[in-house]
Design a protein around this motif. Structure first.
Motif, PDB file in Angstrom:
ATOM      1  N   VAL A  35       0.840  -1.199   0.000  1.00  0.00           N
ATOM      2  CA  VAL A  35       0.000   0.000   0.000  1.00  0.00           C
ATOM      3  C   VAL A  35       0.872   1.246   0.000  1.00  0.00           C
ATOM      4  O   VAL A  35       1.681   1.447   0.911  1.00  0.00           O
ATOM      5  CB  VAL A  35      -0.921   0.032   1.236  1.00  0.00           C
ATOM      6  N   LEU A  36       0.719   2.077  -1.016  1.00  0.00           N
ATOM      7  CA  LEU A  36       1.337   3.396  -1.014  1.00  0.00           C
ATOM      8  C   LEU A  36       0.433   4.304  -0.205  1.00  0.00           C
ATOM      9  O   LEU A  36      -0.725   4.524  -0.558  1.00  0.00           O
ATOM     10  CB  LEU A  36       1.491   3.936  -2.435  1.00  0.00           C
ATOM     11  N   TYR A  37       0.948   4.844   0.911  1.00  0.00           N
ATOM     12  CA  TYR A  37       0.133   5.648   1.813  1.00  0.00           C
ATOM     13  C   TYR A  37       0.514   7.123   1.730  1.00  0.00           C
ATOM     14  O   TYR A  37       1.699   7.482   1.812  1.00  0.00           O
ATOM     15  CB  TYR A  37       0.287   5.159   3.253  1.00  0.00           C
ATOM     16  N   LEU A  38      -0.510   7.971   1.591  1.00  0.00           N
ATOM     17  CA  LEU A  38      -0.337   9.419   1.490  1.00  0.00           C
ATOM     18  C   LEU A  38      -1.078  10.083   2.647  1.00  0.00           C
ATOM     19  O   LEU A  38      -2.299  10.023   2.724  1.00  0.00           O
ATOM     20  CB  LEU A  38      -0.889   9.929   0.155  1.00  0.00           C
ATOM     21  N   LYS A  39      -0.329  10.721   3.529  1.00  0.00           N
ATOM     22  CA  LYS A  39      -0.928  11.380   4.693  1.00  0.00           C
ATOM     23  C   LYS A  39      -1.609  12.679   4.277  1.00  0.00           C
ATOM     24  O   LYS A  39      -1.262  13.279   3.269  1.00  0.00           O
ATOM     25  CB  LYS A  39       0.161  11.664   5.734  1.00  0.00           C
ATOM     26  N   GLY A  40      -2.565  13.117   5.084  1.00  0.00           N
ATOM     27  CA  GLY A  40      -3.330  14.302   4.743  1.00  0.00           C
ATOM     28  C   GLY A  40      -2.683  15.613   5.136  1.00  0.00           C
ATOM     29  O   GLY A  40      -1.762  16.086   4.505  1.00  0.00           O
ATOM     30  N   ASP A  41      -3.155  16.218   6.213  1.00  0.00           N
ATOM     31  CA  ASP A  41      -2.638  17.502   6.710  1.00  0.00           C
ATOM     32  C   ASP A  41      -2.982  18.684   5.820  1.00  0.00           C
ATOM     33  O   ASP A  41      -2.227  19.661   5.742  1.00  0.00           O
ATOM     34  CB  ASP A  41      -1.132  17.444   6.953  1.00  0.00           C
ATOM     35  N   ALA A  42      -4.124  18.613   5.144  1.00  0.00           N
ATOM     36  CA  ALA A  42      -4.714  19.775   4.460  1.00  0.00           C
ATOM     37  C   ALA A  42      -3.780  20.448   3.454  1.00  0.00           C
ATOM     38  O   ALA A  42      -3.820  21.665   3.296  1.00  0.00           O
ATOM     39  CB  ALA A  42      -5.201  20.802   5.488  1.00  0.00           C
ATOM     40  N   PHE A  43      -2.975  19.673   2.769  1.00  0.00           N
ATOM     41  CA  PHE A  43      -2.061  20.207   1.739  1.00  0.00           C
ATOM     42  C   PHE A  43      -1.070  21.227   2.304  1.00  0.00           C
ATOM     43  O   PHE A  43      -0.563  22.073   1.569  1.00  0.00           O
ATOM     44  CB  PHE A  43      -2.829  20.902   0.608  1.00  0.00           C
ATOM     45  N   GLN A  44      -0.770  21.161   3.589  1.00  0.00           N
ATOM     46  CA  GLN A  44       0.053  22.220   4.155  1.00  0.00           C
ATOM     47  C   GLN A  44       1.301  21.733   4.882  1.00  0.00           C
ATOM     48  O   GLN A  44       2.356  22.336   4.746  1.00  0.00           O
ATOM     49  CB  GLN A  44      -0.781  23.069   5.135  1.00  0.00           C
ATOM     50  N   THR A  45       1.193  20.693   5.659  1.00  0.00           N
ATOM     51  CA  THR A  45       2.273  20.338   6.565  1.00  0.00           C
ATOM     52  C   THR A  45       3.140  19.217   5.992  1.00  0.00           C
ATOM     53  O   THR A  45       2.618  18.168   5.631  1.00  0.00           O
ATOM     54  CB  THR A  45       1.694  19.873   7.919  1.00  0.00           C
ATOM     55  N   PRO A  46       4.458  19.396   5.932  1.00  0.00           N
ATOM     56  CA  PRO A  46       5.307  18.273   5.543  1.00  0.00           C
ATOM     57  C   PRO A  46       5.298  17.205   6.631  1.00  0.00           C
ATOM     58  O   PRO A  46       4.820  17.443   7.747  1.00  0.00           O
ATOM     59  CB  PRO A  46       6.697  18.905   5.408  1.00  0.00           C
ATOM     60  N   VAL A  47       5.797  16.044   6.305  1.00  0.00           N
ATOM     61  CA  VAL A  47       5.757  14.916   7.236  1.00  0.00           C
ATOM     62  C   VAL A  47       6.478  15.256   8.535  1.00  0.00           C
ATOM     63  O   VAL A  47       7.610  15.720   8.536  1.00  0.00           O
ATOM     64  CB  VAL A  47       6.398  13.663   6.594  1.00  0.00           C
ATOM     65  N   ASP A  48       5.792  15.048   9.652  1.00  0.00           N
ATOM     66  CA  ASP A  48       6.374  15.210  10.979  1.00  0.00           C
ATOM     67  C   ASP A  48       6.978  13.867  11.382  1.00  0.00           C
ATOM     68  O   ASP A  48       6.271  12.862  11.474  1.00  0.00           O
ATOM     69  CB  ASP A  48       5.289  15.642  11.963  1.00  0.00           C
ATOM     70  N   GLU A  49       8.270  13.856  11.629  1.00  0.00           N
ATOM     71  CA  GLU A  49       8.964  12.604  11.928  1.00  0.00           C
ATOM     72  C   GLU A  49       8.335  11.854  13.103  1.00  0.00           C
ATOM     73  O   GLU A  49       8.308  10.627  13.118  1.00  0.00           O
ATOM     74  CB  GLU A  49      10.434  12.904  12.253  1.00  0.00           C
ATOM     75  N   ASN A  50       7.851  12.583  14.097  1.00  0.00           N
ATOM     76  CA  ASN A  50       7.409  11.958  15.337  1.00  0.00           C
ATOM     77  C   ASN A  50       5.895  11.899  15.491  1.00  0.00           C
ATOM     78  O   ASN A  50       5.402  11.439  16.520  1.00  0.00           O
ATOM     79  CB  ASN A  50       8.013  12.713  16.526  1.00  0.00           C
ATOM     80  N   ALA A  51       5.159  12.377  14.498  1.00  0.00           N
ATOM     81  CA  ALA A  51       3.700  12.377  14.608  1.00  0.00           C
ATOM     82  C   ALA A  51       3.162  10.952  14.562  1.00  0.00           C
ATOM     83  O   ALA A  51       3.653  10.118  13.810  1.00  0.00           O
ATOM     84  CB  ALA A  51       3.092  13.199  13.478  1.00  0.00           C
ATOM     85  N   PRO A  52       2.149  10.645  15.363  1.00  0.00           N
ATOM     86  CA  PRO A  52       1.544   9.304  15.303  1.00  0.00           C
ATOM     87  C   PRO A  52       0.863   9.087  13.963  1.00  0.00           C
ATOM     88  O   PRO A  52       0.350  10.025  13.352  1.00  0.00           O
ATOM     89  CB  PRO A  52       0.532   9.330  16.456  1.00  0.00           C
TER      90      PRO A  52
END
Length: 265
Positions: A35-52
């Motif tokens: 599964v290629l997974y794409l996180k949301g965050d409203a088109f604004q926030t880059p990936v947070d290393e420590n976010a759950p």
């Protein structure tokens, strides 16, 4: 322990290098779905290393190999770069399935919120540019209607998301012209036939419920196999937007497993 980012190198007609992380803690052998997974965050926030990442946990619990792509940092979260980045990652995985799965593992794309929009756009492009290689798409409350006019969207204020989503659409599209592109706002696309089967999930108390179900109905009307699941209010589904787990995770795990079985039976 934090997983290390690595680079997915894409060769062939499209050359690119996409940062990815591989999650596969519960693979039990056989032909696990990739599964290629794409996180949301409203088109604004880059990936947070420590976010759950509760969605990744649920998909892993279902036995999937989850390839998390940092499409936002590479693309600046703007159209068409974000969608192209996701598509290229999908194309790269399709060429290297044996490196991530086993044999003929099914290949899926999944995204929540803004990531659901990008996943839907990439699935449309996959239909056009790599037909037959994408097994399915998993759209979790896809942020898919830039008009934001549905009845349920009024609930966005209650969870503090209306302004964030409005700002996110402005950032992603840049201008009204981009909205007309079918890969940018798939709910406005007039040609949906032939796209990969979809699992669309939302909840009764989700502000994005109406647009998610509206897109599911459009897919179904175009002859696409669609599984719609609406979790009950109070299941904690809107925690999806803040990285908060809850009862909804078990529902996602079950629905994903059933969806994959149907696709591969």
């Amino acid at each position: 322990m934090s997983l290390r980012w690595e680079t997915l190198e894409i060769d062939g007609p499209w050359k690119a290098a996409i940062p990815v992380r591989i999650h596969k803690s519960n693979v039990q052998g056989g032909k696990p779905p990739v599964v290629l997974y794409l996180k949301g965050d409203a088109f604004q926030t880059p990936v947070d290393e420590n976010a759950p990442r509760p969605v990744i946990s649920a998909l892993e619990d279902a036995g999937a190999v989850v390839v998390e792509a940092d499409y936002g940092r590479v693309s600046g979260n703007v159209f068409p770069k974000a969608m192209e980045c996701a598509f290229l990652a999908l194309y790269g995985l399709s060429k290297k399935l044996n490196d991530y799965g086993k044999g003929k593992s099914p290949l899926l794309i999944a995204g929540d919120e803004a990531g659901g929009n990008v996943a839907a756009g990439a699935a449309l492009k996959a239909r056009d540019q790599m037909p037959g290689r994408l097994t399915g798409q998993v759209l979790l409350s896809p942020m898919i209607d830039p008009m934001m006019t549905s009845a349920s969207i009024r609930g966005a204020d209650e969870i503090g998301m209306r302004e964030r989503w409005s700002d996110g659409w402005s950032h992603y599209l840049g201008s009204a012209c981009s909205m007309q592109h079918p890969y940018a706002a798939p709910c406005l696309c007039s040609r949906l036939s032939g796209v990969a089967p979809a699992l669309v999930m939302t909840s009764d108390d989700d502000p994005l419920r109406d647009e998610a179900l509206g897109y599911a109905d459009k897919l179904s009307g175009a002859g696409v196999s669609v599984t719609k699941r609406v979790l009950p209010a109070g299941s904690g589904w809107t925690g999806l937007y803040h990285g908060v787990g809850g009862a909804w995770l078990a529902g996602l795990c079950t629905e994903f497993s059933t969806f994959v079985r149907q696709l591969t039976s």
